[in-house]
Design a protein around this motif. Structure first.
Motif, PDB file in Angstrom:
ATOM      1  N   ALA A 106      -7.309 -37.043  -1.018  1.00 58.04           N
ATOM      2  CA  ALA A 106      -7.806 -35.425  -1.053  1.00 58.04           C
ATOM      3  C   ALA A 106      -8.201 -35.505  -2.568  1.00 58.04           C
ATOM      4  N   ALA A 107      -8.988 -34.459  -3.052  1.00 51.99           N
ATOM      5  CA  ALA A 107      -9.536 -34.053  -4.068  1.00 51.99           C
ATOM      6  C   ALA A 107      -8.323 -33.935  -5.143  1.00 51.99           C
ATOM      7  N   THR A 108      -7.635 -33.225  -4.712  1.00 53.16           N
ATOM      8  CA  THR A 108      -6.544 -32.377  -4.995  1.00 53.16           C
ATOM      9  C   THR A 108      -5.133 -32.212  -4.429  1.00 53.16           C
ATOM     10  N   VAL A 109      -4.714 -31.919  -4.913  1.00 54.09           N
ATOM     11  CA  VAL A 109      -2.770 -31.426  -3.996  1.00 54.09           C
ATOM     12  C   VAL A 109      -2.728 -30.324  -4.909  1.00 54.09           C
ATOM     13  N   SER A 110      -1.827 -28.882  -4.324  1.00 53.22           N
ATOM     14  CA  SER A 110      -1.424 -28.155  -4.641  1.00 53.22           C
ATOM     15  C   SER A 110      -0.137 -28.110  -5.006  1.00 53.22           C
ATOM     16  N   LEU A 111       0.296 -27.412  -6.172  1.00 55.27           N
ATOM     17  CA  LEU A 111       1.929 -27.144  -5.787  1.00 55.27           C
ATOM     18  C   LEU A 111       1.964 -25.743  -6.492  1.00 55.27           C
ATOM     19  N   ALA A 112       2.705 -24.796  -4.786  1.00 55.23           N
ATOM     20  CA  ALA A 112       2.509 -23.780  -5.175  1.00 55.23           C
ATOM     21  C   ALA A 112       3.655 -22.708  -5.320  1.00 55.23           C
ATOM     22  N   SER A 113       4.424 -22.979  -4.796  1.00 54.15           N
ATOM     23  CA  SER A 113       6.385 -22.589  -5.381  1.00 54.15           C
ATOM     24  C   SER A 113       7.114 -23.548  -6.518  1.00 54.15           C
ATOM     25  N   GLN A 114       8.107 -22.974  -6.575  1.00 52.40           N
ATOM     26  CA  GLN A 114       8.750 -23.695  -7.691  1.00 52.40           C
ATOM     27  C   GLN A 114       9.310 -24.465  -7.477  1.00 52.40           C
ATOM     28  N   TYR A 115       9.617 -25.621  -7.623  1.00 52.30           N
ATOM     29  CA  TYR A 115      10.429 -27.187  -7.518  1.00 52.30           C
ATOM     30  C   TYR A 115       9.347 -27.597  -6.681  1.00 52.30           C
ATOM     31  N   LYS A 116       8.575 -27.690  -6.064  1.00 49.39           N
ATOM     32  CA  LYS A 116       7.681 -28.368  -5.543  1.00 49.39           C
ATOM     33  C   LYS A 116       7.026 -29.844  -6.051  1.00 49.39           C
ATOM     34  N   TYR A 117       5.992 -31.018  -6.128  1.00 48.17           N
ATOM     35  CA  TYR A 117       6.759 -31.828  -6.855  1.00 48.17           C
ATOM     36  C   TYR A 117       5.705 -33.680  -5.778  1.00 48.17           C
ATOM     37  N   VAL A 118       5.232 -33.486  -6.995  1.00 45.25           N
ATOM     38  CA  VAL A 118       4.742 -35.101  -7.000  1.00 45.25           C
ATOM     39  C   VAL A 118       4.774 -36.740  -7.536  1.00 45.25           C
ATOM     40  N   THR A 119       5.168 -37.257  -6.843  1.00 47.69           N
ATOM     41  CA  THR A 119       5.437 -38.746  -7.609  1.00 47.69           C
ATOM     42  C   THR A 119       3.725 -39.280  -6.770  1.00 47.69           C
ATOM     43  N   MET A 120       3.111 -40.391  -7.772  1.00 45.60           N
ATOM     44  CA  MET A 120       2.063 -40.968  -7.349  1.00 45.60           C
ATOM     45  C   MET A 120       1.956 -41.961  -8.129  1.00 45.60           C
ATOM     46  N   ILE A 121       1.554 -43.413  -7.374  1.00 48.45           N
ATOM     47  CA  ILE A 121       1.191 -44.616  -8.288  1.00 48.45           C
ATOM     48  C   ILE A 121      -0.122 -45.257  -7.615  1.00 48.45           C
ATOM     49  N   SER A 122      -0.425 -45.563  -8.169  1.00 49.58           N
ATOM     50  CA  SER A 122      -2.029 -46.245  -8.281  1.00 49.58           C
ATOM     51  C   SER A 122      -2.347 -47.233  -7.128  1.00 49.58           C
ATOM     52  N   ASP A 123      -3.482 -47.026  -6.847  1.00 49.25           N
ATOM     53  CA  ASP A 123      -3.685 -48.176  -5.753  1.00 49.25           C
ATOM     54  C   ASP A 123      -4.653 -49.421  -6.293  1.00 49.25           C
ATOM     55  N   GLY A 124      -4.973 -48.919  -7.469  1.00 45.02           N
ATOM     56  CA  GLY A 124      -6.346 -50.112  -8.024  1.00 45.02           C
ATOM     57  C   GLY A 124      -7.636 -49.279  -8.175  1.00 45.02           C
ATOM     58  N   ALA A 125      -7.901 -47.900  -7.298  1.00 43.84           N
ATOM     59  CA  ALA A 125      -8.691 -47.274  -7.299  1.00 43.84           C
ATOM     60  C   ALA A 125      -8.977 -46.346  -7.047  1.00 43.84           C
ATOM     61  N   ASN A 126      -7.644 -45.165  -6.904  1.00 44.01           N
ATOM     62  CA  ASN A 126      -6.784 -44.095  -6.069  1.00 44.01           C
ATOM     63  C   ASN A 126      -5.719 -43.254  -6.276  1.00 44.01           C
ATOM     64  N   TRP A 127      -4.691 -42.578  -6.229  1.00 42.68           N
ATOM     65  CA  TRP A 127      -3.734 -42.382  -6.026  1.00 42.68           C
ATOM     66  C   TRP A 127      -3.116 -41.991  -5.200  1.00 42.68           C
ATOM     67  N   VAL A 128      -1.792 -42.704  -5.194  1.00 43.69           N
ATOM     68  CA  VAL A 128      -0.842 -42.710  -3.468  1.00 43.69           C
ATOM     69  C   VAL A 128       0.169 -42.319  -4.216  1.00 43.69           C
ATOM     70  N   ILE A 129       0.682 -40.765  -3.007  1.00 44.68           N
ATOM     71  CA  ILE A 129       2.007 -40.219  -3.129  1.00 44.68           C
ATOM     72  C   ILE A 129       3.347 -41.060  -2.792  1.00 44.68           C
ATOM     73  N   ILE A 130       4.129 -41.301  -3.660  1.00 45.85           N
ATOM     74  CA  ILE A 130       5.276 -41.553  -2.771  1.00 45.85           C
ATOM     75  C   ILE A 130       6.593 -41.312  -2.534  1.00 45.85           C
ATOM     76  N   GLY A 131       5.661 -40.004  -3.056  1.00 44.75           N
ATOM     77  CA  GLY A 131       6.917 -38.898  -2.966  1.00 44.75           C
ATOM     78  C   GLY A 131       6.474 -37.366  -3.314  1.00 44.75           C
ATOM     79  N   SER A 132       7.423 -36.931  -2.458  1.00 50.08           N
ATOM     80  CA  SER A 132       7.425 -34.986  -2.703  1.00 50.08           C
ATOM     81  C   SER A 132       7.552 -34.226  -1.533  1.00 50.08           C
ATOM     82  N   ASN A 133       7.642 -32.819  -2.073  1.00 48.95           N
ATOM     83  CA  ASN A 133       8.304 -32.009  -1.060  1.00 48.95           C
ATOM     84  C   ASN A 133       7.586 -30.518  -0.697  1.00 48.95           C
TER      85      ASN A 133
END
Length: 133
Positions: A106-133
């Motif tokens: 996806a082009a973007t990820v939205s964190l709309a409420s308190q304590y929402k998070y994303v943890t990402m790592i690169s695959d060399g070309a794009n970002w991959v989420i490895i943790g979120s809630n």
């Protein structure tokens, strides 16, 4: 009960976790930054003081957290980025890949409420989420 050594089946299952684990073993703590305005991860940090976790307070304003290039040296080394919305304000945090780079396709990820998070790592070309809630 006997134990056998874990055998890697492909480069991703071996290389990425090994790099992540090496980073966590090498670091004694996570560098954090608390932000209240648009930013680009790693790019806006002081040289030699790159952050791992960005704690974002939005209040009523929308904030954009732009990821660095997924092909940057730090990204290719397996460094992770975490963006966390820490307040209950009405504004959302939009996590955006650099230029045409995506986050889980996806082009973007939205964190709309308190304590929402994303943890990402690169695959060399794009970002991959490895943790979120």
């Amino acid at each position: 009960m006997t134990y056998q050594q874990l055998v890697s089946t492909d480069s991703l299952s071996f290389t990425v976790p090994q790099k992540i684990n090496a980073n966590f073993r090498a670091a004694r703590y996570l560098n954090t930054s608390t932000l209240t305005a648009d930013f680009t991860a790693w790019t806006n940090d002081a040289p030699g003081d790159v952050k791992d976790v960005y704690l974002v307070t939005t209040a009523a304003s929308a904030i954009t957290a732009t990821m660095p290039s997924a092909s940057s040296t730090m990204a290719l080394a397996g460094r992770t980025v975490t963006v966390l919305k820490i307040d209950g304000g009405a504004g959302a945090v939009t996590v955006d890949g650099e230029s045409a780079q995506t986050i889980n396709g996806a082009a973007t990820v939205s964190l709309a409420s308190q304590y929402k998070y994303v943890t990402m790592i690169s695959d060399g070309a794009n970002w991959v989420i490895i943790g979120s809630n």
